[in-house]
Motif scaffolding. Sequence first.
Motif, PDB file in Angstrom:
ATOM      1  N   ASP A  74      -3.149  -2.827   0.402  1.00 62.97           N
ATOM      2  CA  ASP A  74      -2.666  -1.788   1.297  1.00 62.97           C
ATOM      3  C   ASP A  74      -1.355  -2.223   1.950  1.00 62.97           C
ATOM      4  O   ASP A  74      -1.087  -3.408   2.102  1.00 62.97           O
ATOM      5  CB  ASP A  74      -3.692  -1.495   2.393  1.00 62.97           C
ATOM      6  N   GLY A 100      -3.682   1.313   7.563  1.00 69.10           N
ATOM      7  CA  GLY A 100      -4.474   2.423   7.066  1.00 69.10           C
ATOM      8  C   GLY A 100      -5.892   2.372   7.614  1.00 69.10           C
ATOM      9  O   GLY A 100      -6.398   1.304   7.949  1.00 69.10           O
ATOM     10  N   SER A 105      -5.677  11.128   3.706  1.00 70.14           N
ATOM     11  CA  SER A 105      -4.279  11.507   3.945  1.00 70.14           C
ATOM     12  C   SER A 105      -3.349  10.289   3.919  1.00 70.14           C
ATOM     13  O   SER A 105      -2.133  10.445   3.865  1.00 70.14           O
ATOM     14  CB  SER A 105      -4.154  12.244   5.274  1.00 70.14           C
ATOM     15  N   GLU A 106      -3.906   9.080   3.919  1.00 73.55           N
ATOM     16  CA  GLU A 106      -3.103   7.855   3.853  1.00 73.55           C
ATOM     17  C   GLU A 106      -3.092   7.236   2.456  1.00 73.55           C
ATOM     18  O   GLU A 106      -2.456   6.213   2.244  1.00 73.55           O
ATOM     19  CB  GLU A 106      -3.649   6.821   4.836  1.00 73.55           C
ATOM     20  N   GLN A 114      -3.918   2.276   0.620  1.00 73.56           N
ATOM     21  CA  GLN A 114      -3.549   2.963   1.857  1.00 73.56           C
ATOM     22  C   GLN A 114      -2.104   2.604   2.167  1.00 73.56           C
ATOM     23  O   GLN A 114      -1.718   1.432   2.082  1.00 73.56           O
ATOM     24  CB  GLN A 114      -4.441   2.497   3.013  1.00 73.56           C
ATOM     25  N   VAL A 116       1.029   3.077   4.981  1.00 81.00           N
ATOM     26  CA  VAL A 116       1.776   3.472   6.171  1.00 81.00           C
ATOM     27  C   VAL A 116       3.042   2.633   6.131  1.00 81.00           C
ATOM     28  O   VAL A 116       2.996   1.433   5.894  1.00 81.00           O
ATOM     29  CB  VAL A 116       0.985   3.259   7.489  1.00 81.00           C
ATOM     30  N   VAL A 134       3.554   8.284   5.619  1.00 84.04           N
ATOM     31  CA  VAL A 134       2.162   8.067   5.247  1.00 84.04           C
ATOM     32  C   VAL A 134       1.836   8.870   3.985  1.00 84.04           C
ATOM     33  O   VAL A 134       2.338   9.966   3.794  1.00 84.04           O
ATOM     34  CB  VAL A 134       1.210   8.456   6.416  1.00 84.04           C
ATOM     35  N   GLY A 135       1.028   8.294   3.116  1.00 87.42           N
ATOM     36  CA  GLY A 135       0.575   9.019   1.927  1.00 87.42           C
ATOM     37  C   GLY A 135       1.281   8.585   0.669  1.00 87.42           C
ATOM     38  O   GLY A 135       1.755   7.464   0.541  1.00 87.42           O
ATOM     39  N   LYS A 162      -3.042   6.376  16.230  1.00 90.02           N
ATOM     40  CA  LYS A 162      -2.593   7.505  15.417  1.00 90.02           C
ATOM     41  C   LYS A 162      -3.046   8.828  16.015  1.00 90.02           C
ATOM     42  O   LYS A 162      -4.094   8.904  16.652  1.00 90.02           O
ATOM     43  CB  LYS A 162      -3.167   7.403  14.002  1.00 90.02           C
ATOM     44  N   GLU A 180      -8.340  13.493   9.995  1.00 91.74           N
ATOM     45  CA  GLU A 180      -7.251  13.000   9.152  1.00 91.74           C
ATOM     46  C   GLU A 180      -5.962  12.980   9.963  1.00 91.74           C
ATOM     47  O   GLU A 180      -5.911  13.503  11.078  1.00 91.74           O
ATOM     48  CB  GLU A 180      -7.077  13.897   7.906  1.00 91.74           C
ATOM     49  N   VAL A 181      -4.913  12.393   9.396  1.00 89.39           N
ATOM     50  CA  VAL A 181      -3.634  12.278  10.080  1.00 89.39           C
ATOM     51  C   VAL A 181      -3.034  13.653  10.338  1.00 89.39           C
ATOM     52  O   VAL A 181      -2.987  14.497   9.447  1.00 89.39           O
ATOM     53  CB  VAL A 181      -2.650  11.430   9.233  1.00 89.39           C
ATOM     54  N   TYR A 183       0.304  15.425  10.817  1.00 86.82           N
ATOM     55  CA  TYR A 183       1.659  15.050  10.452  1.00 86.82           C
ATOM     56  C   TYR A 183       2.687  16.036  10.987  1.00 86.82           C
ATOM     57  O   TYR A 183       2.405  17.205  11.224  1.00 86.82           O
ATOM     58  CB  TYR A 183       1.803  14.866   8.937  1.00 86.82           C
TER      59      TYR A 183
END
Length: 186
Positions: A74, A100, A105-106, A114, A116, A134-135, A162, A180-181, A183
């Motif tokens: 990651d 992560g 979503s990551e 993962q 970020v 991210v992602g 986050k 989830e994130v 954004y």
Amino acid sequence: HYGGFRTVVSHFVPADGEKWTADHPVLSWRLDKVLVGDLDKGVLTYDGNVYRDEKGELYLFYCVAAPARSGPADIDIVACRMKDPGNIDPAFRPRVVLSGQKLRSEDRNPGFIQLVEGAVVQELGGKYVLFYSVGDFMLDNYKIGVAFSDAMMPPEGRQYEKVLIPDPDNLWKNDRADREVKYLLQ
């Protein structure tokens, strides 16, 4: 790195004879030293940005992942204190400030790693705001997330928090999480 290349974060100085003036920028630079990363060990280190906190301390934020024995690792956002723009403070152990959380979503790719990365820090209303990517940058779900902290450098063992939102319709197909994130931009 996974694609056969290696990355580091380095410090550069103006080449001999170069000086920055009001009407002439430095056009030629010389590599001074590698600040973080290791070409021999293959540690993936990139996206370095330098920031000053409210006390005037200088910090380097960067992305890092060491290749794992069983496959890719990651990507986390790490920070370390600096003595000055060209020297890391050896008395300060680098620490992860954002990682992560096994959120879909990551994911770099579904079920892969993962991710970020790309930290940009701003002080806003007495809080520090970390904008990050991210992602999966190869797909249309690459996005900008936001995380907050009371200090530019969170205390040891803490990370930026986050901004997450509920995913009641399970759009991200994550059986392990209901959030989830959130954004800013995709």
